[in-house]
Design a protein around this motif. Sequence first.
Motif, PDB file in Angstrom:
ATOM      1  N   VAL A   1       0.864  -1.179   0.000  1.00 38.35           N
ATOM      2  CA  VAL A   1       0.000   0.000   0.000  1.00 38.35           C
ATOM      3  C   VAL A   1       0.898   1.225   0.000  1.00 38.35           C
ATOM      4  CG1 VAL A   1      -1.748   1.280   1.285  1.00 38.35           C
ATOM      5  CG2 VAL A   1      -1.816  -1.212   1.253  1.00 38.35           C
ATOM      6  N   THR A   2       0.554   2.207  -0.798  1.00 42.13           N
ATOM      7  CA  THR A   2       1.359   3.424  -0.888  1.00 42.13           C
ATOM      8  C   THR A   2       0.810   4.499   0.034  1.00 42.13           C
ATOM      9  OG1 THR A   2       0.029   4.360  -2.691  1.00 42.13           O
ATOM     10  CG2 THR A   2       1.860   2.894  -3.300  1.00 42.13           C
TER      11      THR A   2
ATOM     12  N   ASN B   1      -5.880   8.636   0.130  1.00 43.54           N
ATOM     13  CA  ASN B   1      -7.110   8.465  -0.648  1.00 43.54           C
ATOM     14  C   ASN B   1      -8.182   7.735   0.160  1.00 43.54           C
ATOM     15  OD1 ASN B   1      -6.003   9.747  -2.854  1.00 43.54           O
ATOM     16  ND2 ASN B   1      -5.428   7.860  -3.913  1.00 43.54           N
ATOM     17  N   HIS B   2      -7.764   6.725   0.924  1.00 46.73           N
ATOM     18  CA  HIS B   2      -8.703   5.984   1.767  1.00 46.73           C
ATOM     19  C   HIS B   2      -9.311   6.912   2.809  1.00 46.73           C
ATOM     20  CE1 HIS B   2      -9.501   1.967   4.118  1.00 46.73           C
ATOM     21  NE2 HIS B   2     -10.602   2.638   3.824  1.00 46.73           N
ATOM     22  N   TRP B   3      -8.457   7.722   3.423  1.00 45.02           N
ATOM     23  CA  TRP B   3      -8.930   8.700   4.419  1.00 45.02           C
ATOM     24  C   TRP B   3      -9.922   9.671   3.768  1.00 45.02           C
ATOM     25  CZ3 TRP B   3      -6.849   9.604   9.559  1.00 45.02           C
ATOM     26  CH2 TRP B   3      -7.384  10.721  10.192  1.00 45.02           C
TER      27      TRP B   3
ATOM     28  N   TRP C   1     -13.622  10.564   5.091  1.00 46.96           N
ATOM     29  CA  TRP C   1     -13.787  11.772   5.904  1.00 46.96           C
ATOM     30  C   TRP C   1     -13.328  13.043   5.196  1.00 46.96           C
ATOM     31  CZ3 TRP C   1     -10.389   8.127   8.907  1.00 46.96           C
ATOM     32  CH2 TRP C   1     -11.135   7.127   9.536  1.00 46.96           C
ATOM     33  N   ASP C   2     -13.251  13.035   3.894  1.00 43.71           N
ATOM     34  CA  ASP C   2     -12.735  14.163   3.121  1.00 43.71           C
ATOM     35  C   ASP C   2     -11.228  14.286   3.337  1.00 43.71           C
ATOM     36  OD1 ASP C   2     -15.278  14.694   2.175  1.00 43.71           O
ATOM     37  OD2 ASP C   2     -15.739  16.120   3.772  1.00 43.71           O
ATOM     38  N   PHE C   3     -10.640  15.238   2.636  1.00 44.61           N
ATOM     39  CA  PHE C   3      -9.186  15.368   2.708  1.00 44.61           C
ATOM     40  C   PHE C   3      -8.767  15.721   4.130  1.00 44.61           C
ATOM     41  CE2 PHE C   3      -5.066  17.409   2.057  1.00 44.61           C
ATOM     42  CZ  PHE C   3      -4.463  16.460   1.250  1.00 44.61           C
ATOM     43  N   PRO C   4      -7.672  15.125   4.641  1.00 45.40           N
ATOM     44  CA  PRO C   4      -7.241  15.390   6.016  1.00 45.40           C
ATOM     45  C   PRO C   4      -7.019  16.872   6.279  1.00 45.40           C
ATOM     46  CG  PRO C   4      -5.991  13.579   5.062  1.00 45.40           C
ATOM     47  CD  PRO C   4      -6.788  14.163   3.952  1.00 45.40           C
TER      48      PRO C   4
ATOM     49  N   GLU D   1       0.559   0.103   4.818  1.00 46.57           N
ATOM     50  CA  GLU D   1      -0.484  -0.921   4.873  1.00 46.57           C
ATOM     51  C   GLU D   1      -1.064  -1.053   6.285  1.00 46.57           C
ATOM     52  OE1 GLU D   1       2.666  -4.654   5.321  1.00 46.57           O
ATOM     53  OE2 GLU D   1       1.706  -4.219   3.410  1.00 46.57           O
ATOM     54  N   VAL D   2      -0.258  -0.775   7.314  1.00 39.51           N
ATOM     55  CA  VAL D   2      -0.740  -0.850   8.697  1.00 39.51           C
ATOM     56  C   VAL D   2      -1.689   0.319   8.991  1.00 39.51           C
ATOM     57  CG1 VAL D   2      -0.057  -0.882  11.127  1.00 39.51           C
ATOM     58  CG2 VAL D   2       1.336  -2.065   9.433  1.00 39.51           C
ATOM     59  N   ILE D   3      -1.311   1.519   8.557  1.00 39.93           N
ATOM     60  CA  ILE D   3      -2.176   2.687   8.762  1.00 39.93           C
ATOM     61  C   ILE D   3      -3.458   2.542   7.947  1.00 39.93           C
ATOM     62  CG2 ILE D   3      -2.313   5.192   8.599  1.00 39.93           C
ATOM     63  CD1 ILE D   3      -0.327   4.087  10.668  1.00 39.93           C
ATOM     64  N   ASP D   4      -3.346   1.994   6.743  1.00 37.26           N
ATOM     65  CA  ASP D   4      -4.536   1.768   5.915  1.00 37.26           C
ATOM     66  C   ASP D   4      -5.492   0.785   6.601  1.00 37.26           C
ATOM     67  OD1 ASP D   4      -5.803   2.180   3.171  1.00 37.26           O
ATOM     68  OD2 ASP D   4      -5.673   0.001   3.227  1.00 37.26           O
ATOM     69  N   PHE D   5      -4.937  -0.216   7.279  1.00 34.06           N
ATOM     70  CA  PHE D   5      -5.779  -1.173   8.008  1.00 34.06           C
ATOM     71  C   PHE D   5      -6.472  -0.493   9.185  1.00 34.06           C
ATOM     72  CE2 PHE D   5      -6.234  -4.314  11.477  1.00 34.06           C
ATOM     73  CZ  PHE D   5      -7.176  -5.138  10.879  1.00 34.06           C
TER      74      PHE D   5
END
Length: 302
Positions: A157-158, A164-166, A170-173, A191-195
Amino acid sequence: MDYFKQRRAYRNFKMYEASVSNGQNNLYRELLDYANDEGKLDVQFRMKNSALLSLTGLSEPGLDKARNSLVQLGLIKYARGKKNVKPPEYRIINLYSRSAGYPTSNPTTSHKSRSAGLDEVGQPVGQGGGQLVEHKELTSTDPDLTDTDSYDDDAGVTREQVFNHWTSLWDFPTGIAIPEIDEWLTEFKPEVIDFAISVAEEYQVKRPGSLRYMRAIIKGWQKRNIKTLEQAKKAATDHDKRTANESKSKRYAKPHRKEITPKWMQNGASQANSKPNSSDNQQDDMSDEAFLAFMNSQEEAK
């Protein structure tokens, strides 16, 4: 592969097949030109991320996004590199060999180009007829293009996918969230933060509490020294099981009956010594006198 034919085919691809952003276009042109200069139009070649960042003006997330888009569009092939071991690997896909049948408003343009000798210009000859061949390490005179760098391109995961997932949830950080996300990405793999974001998504965390919820997850993982995706998934599974067991225990627990202590016991007095208050007796006497007065008035009226 013929460089100029590829250029024309790429131009027609942008006109008639797909929309290509400026970032994607800059990346493709740099890869195509580099492959042509190094005689690697028909084979794989390696190129550093730092070199592409400098040549294209893209950010690291922008490079990831543009590269993934070029792969999906069928313009290039790409293999991840290894951190401090080898740069990513690319291959230009031949476009002009396809029978696309593009329309043209000036049929003589292609003929004029050929008569001008453009196609006859000496071009680097590739190895093989479009088949992948054994890759030989580049011997470029510019080592900055192919030497390894510290940018880890081997992650599943990049960073951009994390953002993009965030954004999808919840819209752009916000300006407050971005520095914290950057700090998390320094300590944990993307990948850990994405999880962690997926966990918040599963519990349907809304935007106002998203950052607070993410902080709680990350803080818990830091205390338990959780670093890998496998450890994070196990922690989440254990938490779900523990929560389910606690909920089940509460559901089947016997209700506790609360005993009510009489007031005379609460005050420390004995039941035998408990007597009505004098004011209460006085009120009762007054009520009796009023009732007798009322009855007497009724008799006199008769």
